[in-house]
Design a protein around this motif. Structure first.
Motif, short mmCIF file in Angstrom:
data_model
loop_
_atom_site.label_atom_id
_atom_site.label_comp_id
_atom_site.label_asym_id
_atom_site.label_seq_id
_atom_site.Cartn_x
_atom_site.Cartn_y
_atom_site.Cartn_z
N SER A 249 1.73 16.09 3.83
CA SER A 249 2.22 16.77 2.62
C SER A 249 3.31 15.89 1.99
O SER A 249 3.81 14.95 2.63
CB SER A 249 2.80 18.13 2.99
OG SER A 249 4.02 17.94 3.68
N GLY A 250 3.67 16.20 0.75
CA GLY A 250 4.71 15.42 0.07
C GLY A 250 6.01 15.44 0.84
O GLY A 250 6.70 14.42 0.95
N LEU B 274 9.53 8.38 4.89
CA LEU B 274 10.23 7.32 4.15
C LEU B 274 11.70 7.24 4.55
O LEU B 274 12.28 6.16 4.63
CB LEU B 274 10.12 7.55 2.63
CG LEU B 274 8.72 7.40 2.04
CD1 LEU B 274 8.77 7.43 0.53
CD2 LEU B 274 8.07 6.10 2.49
N THR C 104 -4.10 14.27 -4.85
CA THR C 104 -4.51 15.24 -3.83
C THR C 104 -4.36 14.63 -2.46
O THR C 104 -4.30 13.42 -2.31
CB THR C 104 -5.99 15.64 -4.00
OG1 THR C 104 -6.77 14.48 -3.85
CG2 THR C 104 -6.24 16.28 -5.33
N ARG C 105 -4.27 15.48 -1.47
CA ARG C 105 -4.19 14.98 -0.10
C ARG C 105 -5.23 15.68 0.74
O ARG C 105 -5.49 16.82 0.57
CB ARG C 105 -2.82 15.26 0.48
CG ARG C 105 -1.82 14.37 -0.14
CD ARG C 105 -0.49 14.46 0.53
NE ARG C 105 0.40 13.64 -0.27
CZ ARG C 105 1.11 14.12 -1.28
NH1 ARG C 105 1.07 15.37 -1.57
NH2 ARG C 105 1.87 13.32 -1.99
N MET D 107 -0.90 8.65 6.79
CA MET D 107 0.02 8.97 5.70
C MET D 107 -0.67 9.76 4.59
O MET D 107 -0.06 10.62 3.97
CB MET D 107 0.62 7.68 5.11
CG MET D 107 1.68 7.03 5.97
SD MET D 107 3.12 8.06 6.22
CE MET D 107 3.95 7.94 4.63
N ASP D 108 -1.93 9.41 4.31
CA ASP D 108 -2.60 10.08 3.19
C ASP D 108 -3.02 11.50 3.54
O ASP D 108 -3.57 12.20 2.71
CB ASP D 108 -3.79 9.25 2.67
CG ASP D 108 -4.89 9.10 3.71
OD1 ASP D 108 -4.63 9.36 4.90
OD2 ASP D 108 -6.00 8.71 3.33
N ASN E 125 8.44 1.62 -3.36
CA ASN E 125 8.80 1.65 -1.95
C ASN E 125 8.83 0.23 -1.37
O ASN E 125 9.77 -0.14 -0.66
CB ASN E 125 7.81 2.52 -1.18
CG ASN E 125 8.30 2.84 0.20
OD1 ASN E 125 9.37 3.40 0.36
ND2 ASN E 125 7.53 2.44 1.20
N MET F 116 1.74 7.92 -2.23
CA MET F 116 1.29 7.45 -0.93
C MET F 116 -0.16 7.82 -0.68
O MET F 116 -0.47 8.98 -0.44
CB MET F 116 2.16 8.12 0.14
CG MET F 116 2.37 7.32 1.37
SD MET F 116 3.33 5.87 1.03
CE MET F 116 4.82 6.60 0.41
N GLN G 234 5.74 13.18 3.89
CA GLN G 234 5.81 11.77 3.47
C GLN G 234 7.26 11.38 3.17
O GLN G 234 7.70 10.28 3.53
CB GLN G 234 4.95 11.54 2.23
CG GLN G 234 3.46 11.62 2.50
CD GLN G 234 2.63 11.21 1.30
OE1 GLN G 234 3.14 11.10 0.19
NE2 GLN G 234 1.35 11.02 1.51
N ARG H 87 0.82 -1.21 0.00
CA ARG H 87 0.00 0.00 0.00
C ARG H 87 0.86 1.26 0.00
O ARG H 87 0.35 2.35 -0.22
CB ARG H 87 -0.95 0.01 1.22
CG ARG H 87 -2.05 -1.02 1.16
CD ARG H 87 -2.99 -0.79 -0.03
NE ARG H 87 -3.62 0.50 0.04
CZ ARG H 87 -3.64 1.39 -0.96
NH1 ARG H 87 -3.09 1.12 -2.11
NH2 ARG H 87 -4.23 2.56 -0.80
N MET H 88 2.15 1.11 0.31
CA MET H 88 3.05 2.28 0.30
C MET H 88 3.65 2.48 -1.10
O MET H 88 4.61 3.23 -1.26
CB MET H 88 4.18 2.09 1.31
CG MET H 88 3.73 1.84 2.73
SD MET H 88 3.54 3.32 3.73
CE MET H 88 5.15 4.01 3.78
N GLY H 89 3.16 1.76 -2.09
CA GLY H 89 3.67 1.92 -3.46
C GLY H 89 4.62 0.80 -3.83
O GLY H 89 5.37 0.30 -2.98
N LYS I 66 -10.68 10.13 -3.30
CA LYS I 66 -9.95 11.38 -3.51
C LYS I 66 -9.32 11.35 -4.90
O LYS I 66 -8.80 10.32 -5.32
CB LYS I 66 -8.84 11.52 -2.47
CG LYS I 66 -9.38 11.92 -1.13
CD LYS I 66 -8.28 12.09 -0.15
CE LYS I 66 -7.58 10.79 0.13
NZ LYS I 66 -6.47 10.90 1.04
#
Lengths: 346, 255
Positions: free
Chosen positions: B127-128, B135, A345-346, B123-124, A236, B76, B131, A231-233, A341
């Protein structure tokens, strides 16, 4: 609050959510057992339950032990299998709209069943056994086809999805061909199978579906941390030492087995594998140690609830659960789409 | 001592990286610099050995779990708390029940990198830049002998760039590890790297102590940018570019 305290509180909340889901499932199972067109009272059911399958009241024993109990347990097992497979699918494909049927497994099962009904009983096998075997085998054949593509071209989500779409259309076409060639009586049987209904449930189907779920569950849970890492990509997860391609292929085979076991007796039951994982993630987050069992429980809850509704909306008859989940699933799917989403975006 | 003989890397029939030899003493930071497309990320992926291990420590192959690689691209949208995300750095060692020692170690790393206040955040919702720092924390929790970081400060503000790079240098020094990182900011590279490896068009241009690699004419050659290398009050080099108002790429002028 200390790190340990905060984390412990999170874990306790998730355990409570799991327990709550299990209790809700038990309550719905009880409601499903007491609901039905026969109009048996709660006292009669209670008596028949404690008297066992060989109880004095033959009618009550037959209704409870040969119709309602296998149907209710099958609803829970199929729902759990589809919920579990759905979460795995969404995780390994990194796609919130993926479900166990995204890769064409339902179309393959449908074609297997249609073919079996069309050709009739072969090799001395009774039709009720031959059709699920054909559906199961065809689902695994579809899985094998996609697996070969994944071995050759890599297991990236887009490769799996594209191969799955090809398989989906291939088996849908064959399914249409079988329906086109069938006589009106056979066509009726095929269409009824495709509805997705618990009326085909028996202790044999409970045994087969239950065994597959019991075998797959520990194998799925063994990958809980790996799926959480995914889920972290991809990049990664790979940089943390995870063999992402191998995990995808392994997960995909487990999804195929769970889906085949679920649909081969009941037919296609949509939306459970799509919606249950979203509810699970919303309730316990994405730590797959908790999300996987919660998705399984929520899948079971949805399907047992659909079974109860199917018996209540049309007194004296039972509306197939596949129709109920499809109707209820559409607003749920819209809700999922509206709450997603936009990428980035966050 | 880290040593690696990195072979050529091809993309299709195009050679994107020529063979490079890397030697870095324990406790040091190696910066990999060069213009866009020079092969920095390719070199780091090759060194991290995602496909085939190349890194050696004192002549012995470095095990996979001793390498902490952080790729450049990260996406992420996971609904995991920061503490859970950092714990994944120990993925292989985690049991069904997370040990108290692992929790404490993860919390310590977060505190070390100044991220304790984010511990319970999802985590979601970060901000970039936040994150990216999580990491880095994930990699540090692995306590690797070799840290390989592809532009670890690309999404960070100046304060956090300095903070993270200072901590990474301290990590290398105190644990006698090696950190290899791709950096675009030459002033940061001058401040935090003991050695630099300069790449252009997939080839090594120069490798050596930072002060020797960062010269005005070499930067002009590689980046086609005129710069002045000055000395700050604390003795560190500062690279100041000079704008060439009418000169641009491939001779196209903007008036």
């Amino acid at each position: 609050m200390t790190s340990g305290g905060l984390y412990a509180r999170q874990i306790r909340a998730r355990m409570a959510a799991l327990l709550g889901a299990a209790m809700l499932l038990c309550a719905l199972l009880a409601a499903d057992l007491v609901t039905g067109p026969s109009g048996m009272s709660l006292a009669d059911l209670n008596k028949a339950f404690w008297a066992g399958p060989a109880g004095e009241d033959r009618g009550a024993a037959a209704i409870l032990w040969h119709i309602r109990l296998p149907q209710s347990i099958m609803a829970a097992l199929v729902g759990a299998s589809l919920g579990l497979a759905g979460l795995m699918m969404q995780t390994i494909l990194n796609n919130p709209l993926a479900s166990p049927f995204t890769l064409g497994f339902s179309a393959a099962a449908g074609f297997g069943a249609a073919l079996s009904i069309l050709v009739g009983a072969l090799w001395g096998l009774p039709q009720w056994l031959q059709t699920p075997i054909a559906a199961f085998a065809m689902t695994l054949a579809a899985a094998a086809l996609i697996y070969v593509v994944a071995r050759v071209k890599g297991s990236a989500p887009e490769v799996l999805v594209l191969a799955g779409i090809a398989v989906l259309f291939f088996f849908k076409s064959l399914q249409s061909l079988a329906q086109f060639m069938a006589s009106p009586e056979v066509l009726q049987q095929i269409v009824f199978w495709l509805f997705g209904s618990l009326l085909k449930a028996s202790w044999t189907s409970v045994l087969v579906c239950g065994t597959i779920l019991l075998v797959c569950l520990p194998l799925v849970l063994r990958d809980a941390w790996n799926l959480t890492s995914l889920r972290m990509g991809d990049a990664n997860a790979a940089s943390l030492g995870l063999d992402v391609n191998r995990l995808r292929r392994r997960g995909f085979l487990l999804v195929a087995a769970l889906t085949a076991g679920a649909v081969c007796f009941t037919g296609t039951i949509g939306f459970v594998g799509l919606i249950a994982p979203h509810i699970a993630r919303a309730v316990v987050g994405e730590d797959h140690r908790f999300a996987l069992p919660t998705a399984a429980l929520m899948g079971a809850v949805i399907l047992v609830a659909a079974s109860v509704i199917g018996k209540l909306i049309s007194p004296g008859a039972i509306v197939p659960v596949g129709i109920i989940t499809a109707i209820a699933g559409i607003p749920m799917l819209m809700a999922v789409i509206l709450t997603l989403k936009p990428t980035g975006t966050r | 001592m880290l040593g690696a003989d990195l072979p050529s890397v091809f993309m299709g029939r195009t050679q994107i990286l020529h063979p490079v030899q890397i030697v870095v003493p324990a406790g040091q930071v190696l910066g990999v610099i060069g213009p866009n497309g020079a092969g920095k990320s390719t070199l780091l992926r090759s060194l991290a050995g995602l496909d085939k291990p190349h890194a050696k420590w004192n002549g012995m192959p470095l095990p996979r779990e001793q390498i902490g690689f952080m790729p450049q691209a990260f996406q992420m949208n996971a609904r995991l708390s920061v503490l859970e995300a950092v714990l994944l750095g120990r993925r292989e060692a985690l049991g069904w029940r997370v040990a108290q020692a692992d929790l404490e170690e993860a919390a310590h790393v977060l505190s070390y990198l100044g991220l304790s206040h984010l511990e319970g955040r999802s985590m979601d919702r970060l901000s970039g830049g936040q994150q990216q720092m999580v990491l880095v924390a994930q990699r540090v929790l692995r306590a690797p002998r070799l840290l390989v970081l592809d532009e670890p400060t690309s999404a960070l503000d100046l304060h956090h760039q300095l903070l993270i790079l200072r901590h990474l240098r301290t990590y290398a020094q105190t644990r006698q590890a090696v950190a290899v990182m791709a950096l675009h900011d030459l002033t940061l590279a001058a401040r935090f790297c003991d050695r630099l490896l300069l790449l252009k068009d997939g080839k090594e241009v120069m490798s050596g102590p930072t002060a020797e690699v960062l010269s005005e004419h070499r930067i002009d050659d590689c980046w086609t940018v005129s710069v002045e290398v000055l000395q700050a009050r604390d003795g560190c080099k500062v690279i100041v570019p000079h704008e060439r108002a009418t000169q641009s790429v491939e001779g196209v002028s903007f008036q």
